[in-house]
Design an enzyme around this catalytic site. Sequence first.
Site, PDB file in Angstrom:
ATOM      1  CD  GLU A  36       9.487  18.589  26.020  1.00  0.00           C
ATOM      2  OE1 GLU A  36      10.713  18.412  26.104  1.00  0.00           O
ATOM      3  OE2 GLU A  36       8.742  18.736  27.005  1.00  0.00           O
ATOM      4  CG  HIS A  66       3.498  30.900  16.003  1.00  0.00           C
ATOM      5  ND1 HIS A  66       2.739  29.891  15.462  1.00  0.00           N
ATOM      6  CD2 HIS A  66       4.590  31.011  15.221  1.00  0.00           C
ATOM      7  CE1 HIS A  66       3.336  29.424  14.386  1.00  0.00           C
ATOM      8  NE2 HIS A  66       4.482  30.081  14.217  1.00  0.00           N
ATOM      9  CB  CYS A  96      14.928  21.533  29.371  1.00  0.00           C
ATOM     10  SG  CYS A  96      15.029  20.324  28.028  1.00  0.00           S
TER      11      CYS A  96
END
Length: 135
Positions: A124, A64, A24
């Site tokens: 998430e 986005h 991550c």
Amino acid sequence: MVTRIYKETHFDASHRLMHYVGKCSRLHGHRWSVEVWIDGTPDEKTQILIDYNIIKNIINVYDHQVILNKEDPMAEVLSRFQTPVLTNGDPTSELLAVDIRDRLNTFCRENKMNARVAKIRVWESDGCYAEVLAE
């Protein structure tokens, strides 16, 4: 009488955790889900606590986008091509839950609404979320 509303919305965004040891720490994306519970007193005329579209629009600031810690050196490089969303710390689901809560509460306060976030969940991925309750 206190009223509670609920809104679920989604956004697609990438992030990286620069202080994390593991995969991550690399730039990667998610289809984030956000659930918001807001408590308060509806407007006397409209009987609306807060418009659901306002909630969605506040959260859509992340849609986005690339979300980065403001101290991340990648932010400076990326800003030559697009403006990233910067956070005060690594953009974990925990931090985003607090950030979104604060944005919503600020909007309500500035618009003199008797409303505040009672609970927020930021997913998430399937099965992984951070939840923040009102203080």
